[in-house]
Design an enzyme around this catalytic site. Structure first.
Site, PDB file in Angstrom:
ATOM      1  N   GLY A   9       0.864  -1.491  -0.064  1.00 45.12           N
ATOM      2  CA  GLY A   9      -0.077   0.051   0.041  1.00 45.12           C
ATOM      3  C   GLY A   9       0.929   1.360   0.237  1.00 45.12           C
ATOM      4  O   GLY A   9       0.767   2.112   0.793  1.00 45.12           O
ATOM      5  N   GLY A  12      -0.116   5.667  -1.196  1.00 45.24           N
ATOM      6  CA  GLY A  12      -1.244   6.283  -0.450  1.00 45.24           C
ATOM      7  C   GLY A  12      -0.551   7.531   0.168  1.00 45.24           C
ATOM      8  O   GLY A  12       0.800   7.780  -0.075  1.00 45.24           O
ATOM      9  N   GLN A  13      -1.197   8.365   1.045  1.00 37.91           N
ATOM     10  CA  GLN A  13      -0.754   9.428   1.539  1.00 37.91           C
ATOM     11  C   GLN A  13       0.480   9.123   2.454  1.00 37.91           C
ATOM     12  O   GLN A  13       1.389   9.877   2.202  1.00 37.91           O
ATOM     13  CB  GLN A  13      -1.861  10.128   2.605  1.00 37.91           C
ATOM     14  N   ASP A  35       1.097  -1.898  -4.543  1.00 37.40           N
ATOM     15  CA  ASP A  35      -0.142  -1.011  -4.463  1.00 37.40           C
ATOM     16  C   ASP A  35      -1.166  -1.673  -5.282  1.00 37.40           C
ATOM     17  O   ASP A  35      -0.722  -2.310  -6.453  1.00 37.40           O
ATOM     18  CB  ASP A  35      -0.022   0.620  -4.535  1.00 37.40           C
ATOM     19  N   ILE A  36      -2.324  -1.391  -5.015  1.00 37.37           N
ATOM     20  CA  ILE A  36      -3.223  -1.850  -5.890  1.00 37.37           C
ATOM     21  C   ILE A  36      -3.416  -0.947  -7.222  1.00 37.37           C
ATOM     22  O   ILE A  36      -3.797  -1.582  -8.320  1.00 37.37           O
ATOM     23  CB  ILE A  36      -4.871  -2.132  -5.319  1.00 37.37           C
ATOM     24  N   ASP A  52      -2.757  -6.668  -5.047  1.00 39.24           N
ATOM     25  CA  ASP A  52      -3.772  -6.618  -4.111  1.00 39.24           C
ATOM     26  C   ASP A  52      -3.365  -7.075  -2.711  1.00 39.24           C
ATOM     27  O   ASP A  52      -2.817  -8.318  -2.768  1.00 39.24           O
ATOM     28  CB  ASP A  52      -5.027  -7.381  -4.695  1.00 39.24           C
ATOM     29  N   TYR A 142     -14.181   2.108  11.075  1.00 47.40           N
ATOM     30  CA  TYR A 142     -12.669   2.361  10.949  1.00 47.40           C
ATOM     31  C   TYR A 142     -11.928   2.238  12.178  1.00 47.40           C
ATOM     32  O   TYR A 142     -10.815   1.349  12.552  1.00 47.40           O
ATOM     33  CB  TYR A 142     -12.411   3.838  10.347  1.00 47.40           C
ATOM     34  N   LYS A 146      -8.979  -0.585  13.831  1.00 51.07           N
ATOM     35  CA  LYS A 146      -7.898  -0.139  14.146  1.00 51.07           C
ATOM     36  C   LYS A 146      -7.942  -0.729  15.736  1.00 51.07           C
ATOM     37  O   LYS A 146      -6.940  -1.215  15.904  1.00 51.07           O
ATOM     38  CB  LYS A 146      -7.846   1.274  14.349  1.00 51.07           C
TER      39      LYS A 146
HETATM   40  C1  AKB Z   1      -8.972   9.629   9.186  1.00 52.10           C
HETATM   41  O1  AKB Z   1      -9.181  10.805   9.100  1.00 52.10           O
HETATM   42  O2  AKB Z   1      -9.704   8.721   8.856  1.00 52.10           O
HETATM   43  C2  AKB Z   1      -7.411   9.634   9.405  1.00 52.10           C
HETATM   44  C3  AKB Z   1      -7.270   9.170  10.596  1.00 52.10           C
HETATM   45  C4  AKB Z   1      -7.078  10.351  11.921  1.00 52.10           C
HETATM   46  O3  AKB Z   1      -6.992   8.082  11.041  1.00 52.10           O
HETATM   47  N1  AKB Z   1      -6.728  10.694   8.802  1.00 52.10           N
END
Ligand code: AKB
Length: 315
Positions: A9, A12-13, A35-36, A52, A142, A146
């Site tokens: 990956g 990404g940013q 990366d994909i 992937d 999300y 995490k």
């Molecule tokens: C998001 O906003 O989803 C991310 C984070 C803080 O994990 N930048």
């Protein structure tokens, strides 16, 4: 010891800038990126595979071929997008981690890095100076992924002695690669729109304070953590990482010092507001300071100048 590094990956940013720093440190030929998506362009010497991260067999082949000493798993779906695609987000964020932890043990990859987030905290976590250990009740898919990921990391350390290291990143501000789908993305969009339109309609309210950091600081923190002696690493779930704390009205004021006519307005009822309201305002990071010498370097005023200069010259 010479290192062979795999970044999954990598476009990404965070992955993009992390890859650049790791190439500078260890040589481009020793940093294998996947990366994909294909990158927009490939610099000379860059090693890249389109892959992937959920395709476990091809990740296993990659690990066997390159025998990495360090693996960085940076593929993830961010908070706001994940709310629209909860199953996909869970699959990407969790299955990729489980696969990588399993393959790292199997192929004896020495060290693994995986990013957690302030999103792992929730409305019952203390808002100010959120400590390393406290109630964590994330409300987003999300954040749940995490928090579960953090537990998996610690489990693999305890059970398999895997040298896993992780940071709970705050919102990251960068100009080289723009993020997509995060709740903290306003702190990047605002600079672009200030330059292009002299106005920004913010999806968070004026007073929504969140923990933030400039990308160079975040990359430096990541390398510091990965280079620290294993005996210094007391936390195998994920480290709190503090830096800045500001609200949209603060960043707007800072931009007005550079672009006096800049105007900000605030959109009401954006779903990202609910996410932001469930997150900490500021982070207590004494473990990172003590264990691997963490100290942020970029104040908001410096970030504003850098962002306006570089986004301006990118156009
Ligand atoms: C998001 O906003 O989803 C991310 C984070 C803080 O994990 N930048």
């Amino acid at each position: 010891m010479s290192e062979t590094i795999i970044i999954l990956g990598a476009n990404g940013q965070i992955g993009t800038e992390l890859a650049t720093s790791l190439r500078q440190k260890h040589g481009a030929e020793n940093v294998i990126t996947t990366d994909i998506k294909e990158p927009d362009f490939l610099d000379k010497g860059v090693v890249f595979y389109q892959q992937d991260v959920l395709d476990k067999q091809s990740v296993e082949e990659l690990f066997k071929k390159h025998q990495p000493t360090q693996v960085y798993l940076m593929a993830a779906m961010l908070s706001a997008t994940a709310e629209n695609y909860p199953e996909k987000a869970w699959d990407l964020n969790m299955t990729s981690l489980l696969n990588v932890l399993d393959l790292a043990v199997k192929t004896k990859a020495n060290k693994v890095f995986w990013p957690s987030s302030i999103g792992a905290f929730g409305p019952n976590s203390p808002k100010e100076n959120t400590p390393q250990y406290c109630t964590m009740d994330p409300q987003t898919i999300y954040g749940i992924s995490k928090l579960a990921g953090e537990r998996l990391c610690e489990y693999y350390y305890n059970k398999h002695n895997l040298d896993i290291r992780s940071i709970r990143y705050p919102g990251l501000i960068s100009w080289k690669t723009i993020p997509g789908g995060g709740t903290t993305d306003y702190a990047i969009d605002i600079y672009k729109e200030a330059l292009e339109k002299g106005h920004y309609e913010c999806f968070l309210s004026a007073d929504t304070e969140l923990p933030m950091l400039y990308m160079d600081d975040a990359v430096r923190a990541t390398l510091q953590l990965m280079e620290a002696p294993a005996e210094n690493i007391r936390i195998r779930s994920s480290y709190n990482l503090g830096g800045l704390s500001f609200a949209p009205k603060d960043i707007a004021k800072d931009i007005q010092k550079e672009i006096p006519g800049f105007q900000i307005t605030y959109k009401k009822n954006d779903p990202r507001q609910i996410i932001a309201d469930s997150w900490p305002k500021s982070i207590e990071d004494s473990y990172a300071q003590e264990d691997w010498g963490w100290k942020p370097e970029y104040p908001l005023s410096a970030i504003t100048k850098i962002m306006l200069k570089n986004i301006g010259s990118k156009k």
